[in-house]
Design a protein around this motif. Structure first.
Motif, PDB file in Angstrom:
ATOM      1  N   HIS A  11     -65.919  13.479  30.190  1.00 29.57           N
ATOM      2  CA  HIS A  11     -67.168  13.183  29.703  1.00 29.57           C
ATOM      3  C   HIS A  11     -67.418  14.045  28.452  1.00 29.57           C
ATOM      4  N   PRO A  12     -68.051  13.434  27.588  1.00 33.87           N
ATOM      5  CA  PRO A  12     -68.480  14.318  26.303  1.00 33.87           C
ATOM      6  C   PRO A  12     -69.394  15.609  26.693  1.00 33.87           C
ATOM      7  N   ALA A  13     -70.296  15.284  27.617  1.00 38.97           N
ATOM      8  CA  ALA A  13     -71.359  16.355  28.083  1.00 38.97           C
ATOM      9  C   ALA A  13     -70.469  17.679  28.509  1.00 38.97           C
ATOM     10  N   ARG A  14     -69.261  17.576  28.822  1.00 38.99           N
ATOM     11  CA  ARG A  14     -68.520  18.893  29.102  1.00 38.99           C
ATOM     12  C   ARG A  14     -68.503  19.820  28.266  1.00 38.99           C
ATOM     13  N   GLN A  15     -68.765  19.446  26.907  1.00 40.19           N
ATOM     14  CA  GLN A  15     -68.624  20.691  26.081  1.00 40.19           C
ATOM     15  C   GLN A  15     -69.972  21.472  26.078  1.00 40.19           C
ATOM     16  N   LEU A  16     -71.138  20.971  26.690  1.00 40.92           N
ATOM     17  CA  LEU A  16     -71.937  21.895  26.862  1.00 40.92           C
ATOM     18  C   LEU A  16     -71.701  23.149  27.756  1.00 40.92           C
ATOM     19  N   LEU A  17     -70.720  22.999  28.495  1.00 43.79           N
ATOM     20  CA  LEU A  17     -70.086  23.985  29.230  1.00 43.79           C
ATOM     21  C   LEU A  17     -69.020  25.139  28.686  1.00 43.79           C
ATOM     22  N   ASP A  18     -68.755  24.822  27.317  1.00 41.02           N
ATOM     23  CA  ASP A  18     -67.899  25.596  26.484  1.00 41.02           C
ATOM     24  C   ASP A  18     -68.594  26.544  25.805  1.00 41.02           C
ATOM     25  N   PHE A  19     -68.802  27.823  26.229  1.00 40.18           N
ATOM     26  CA  PHE A  19     -69.700  28.822  25.867  1.00 40.18           C
ATOM     27  C   PHE A  19     -68.856  29.281  24.484  1.00 40.18           C
ATOM     28  N   ASN A  20     -68.065  28.965  24.023  1.00 38.66           N
ATOM     29  CA  ASN A  20     -67.412  29.154  22.748  1.00 38.66           C
ATOM     30  C   ASN A  20     -67.854  28.541  21.568  1.00 38.66           C
ATOM     31  N   GLN A  21     -68.394  27.426  21.849  1.00 35.55           N
ATOM     32  CA  GLN A  21     -69.212  26.403  20.985  1.00 35.55           C
ATOM     33  C   GLN A  21     -70.589  26.616  20.741  1.00 35.55           C
ATOM     34  N   ASP A  24     -75.036  22.198  21.650  1.00 32.93           N
ATOM     35  CA  ASP A  24     -75.351  20.958  20.781  1.00 32.93           C
ATOM     36  C   ASP A  24     -76.622  20.712  21.649  1.00 32.93           C
ATOM     37  N   ILE A  25     -77.895  20.792  21.044  1.00 34.58           N
ATOM     38  CA  ILE A  25     -79.157  20.548  21.836  1.00 34.58           C
ATOM     39  C   ILE A  25     -79.493  19.216  21.848  1.00 34.58           C
ATOM     40  N   ASN A  26     -79.092  18.298  20.898  1.00 34.79           N
ATOM     41  CA  ASN A  26     -79.263  16.729  21.083  1.00 34.79           C
ATOM     42  C   ASN A  26     -78.466  16.252  22.374  1.00 34.79           C
ATOM     43  N   LEU A  27     -77.324  16.879  22.677  1.00 37.40           N
ATOM     44  CA  LEU A  27     -76.392  16.424  23.650  1.00 37.40           C
ATOM     45  C   LEU A  27     -76.877  16.834  24.966  1.00 37.40           C
ATOM     46  N   LEU A  28     -77.550  17.764  24.944  1.00 37.30           N
ATOM     47  CA  LEU A  28     -78.307  18.653  26.042  1.00 37.30           C
ATOM     48  C   LEU A  28     -79.537  17.755  26.294  1.00 37.30           C
ATOM     49  N   ASP A  29     -80.204  17.424  25.578  1.00 36.89           N
ATOM     50  CA  ASP A  29     -81.606  16.690  25.726  1.00 36.89           C
ATOM     51  C   ASP A  29     -81.094  15.177  26.234  1.00 36.89           C
ATOM     52  N   THR A  65     -82.237  29.175  22.205  1.00 40.64           N
ATOM     53  CA  THR A  65     -81.955  27.983  21.438  1.00 40.64           C
ATOM     54  C   THR A  65     -82.548  26.645  21.939  1.00 40.64           C
ATOM     55  N   ILE A  66     -82.549  26.560  23.285  1.00 47.38           N
ATOM     56  CA  ILE A  66     -83.343  25.343  24.084  1.00 47.38           C
ATOM     57  C   ILE A  66     -84.785  25.314  23.960  1.00 47.38           C
ATOM     58  N   LEU A  67     -85.261  26.609  23.857  1.00 44.38           N
ATOM     59  CA  LEU A  67     -86.701  26.603  23.879  1.00 44.38           C
ATOM     60  C   LEU A  67     -87.386  26.247  22.497  1.00 44.38           C
ATOM     61  N   GLU A  68     -86.391  27.005  21.475  1.00 37.43           N
ATOM     62  CA  GLU A  68     -86.796  26.585  20.035  1.00 37.43           C
ATOM     63  C   GLU A  68     -86.447  25.192  19.356  1.00 37.43           C
ATOM     64  N   PHE A  69     -85.366  24.576  20.023  1.00 33.01           N
ATOM     65  CA  PHE A  69     -84.835  23.619  19.194  1.00 33.01           C
ATOM     66  C   PHE A  69     -85.015  22.140  19.947  1.00 33.01           C
ATOM     67  N   ASN A  72     -87.298  17.763  24.236  1.00 35.86           N
ATOM     68  CA  ASN A  72     -87.682  17.369  25.401  1.00 35.86           C
ATOM     69  C   ASN A  72     -88.110  18.388  26.287  1.00 35.86           C
ATOM     70  N   MET A  73     -89.352  18.248  26.792  1.00 40.96           N
ATOM     71  CA  MET A  73     -90.024  19.325  27.673  1.00 40.96           C
ATOM     72  C   MET A  73     -89.161  19.411  29.066  1.00 40.96           C
ATOM     73  N   LYS A  74     -88.498  18.339  29.540  1.00 44.58           N
ATOM     74  CA  LYS A  74     -87.813  18.827  30.632  1.00 44.58           C
ATOM     75  C   LYS A  74     -86.545  19.563  30.382  1.00 44.58           C
ATOM     76  N   THR A  75     -86.066  19.495  29.256  1.00 40.46           N
ATOM     77  CA  THR A  75     -84.840  20.118  28.878  1.00 40.46           C
ATOM     78  C   THR A  75     -85.416  21.640  28.983  1.00 40.46           C
ATOM     79  N   LYS A  76     -86.605  21.919  28.244  1.00 40.37           N
ATOM     80  CA  LYS A  76     -87.171  23.489  28.398  1.00 40.37           C
ATOM     81  C   LYS A  76     -87.446  24.106  29.676  1.00 40.37           C
ATOM     82  N   VAL A  77     -87.975  22.946  30.412  1.00 42.09           N
ATOM     83  CA  VAL A  77     -88.048  23.704  31.943  1.00 42.09           C
ATOM     84  C   VAL A  77     -86.800  23.857  32.621  1.00 42.09           C
TER      85      VAL A  77
END
Length: 77
Positions: A11-21, A24-29, A65-69, A72-77
């Protein structure tokens, strides 16, 4: 390997778990939206990604980064 982890591995969302990158806030949202609005496999993958992200020892480094960019309010929580 459990079926969920196999789905996550491809799944493309797996890249969110790569802390060397850069985060991608849009992907997280999108993953958070999937968690709350999708059903079935998409929701399970979103839950798996978000749980792994939350449990990662370096997750705290993404908070600013999440709080600033995030748009989606649910992402921030």
């Amino acid at each position: 390997m459990p079926a969920e982890m196999t789905m996550l591995a491809d799944h493309p969302a797996r890249q969110l778990l790569d802390f060397n990158q850069k985060l991608d806030i849009n992907l997280l949202d999108s993953v958070v939206n999937s968690m709350y609005h999708d059903i079935g496999n998409q929701q399970r993958v979103a839950q798996e990604v978000l749980t792994n992200l939350k449990d990662h020892p370096d997750a705290w480094t993404r908070v600013d980064t999440i709080l600033e960019f995030s748009q989606n309010m649910k992402t921030k929580v």
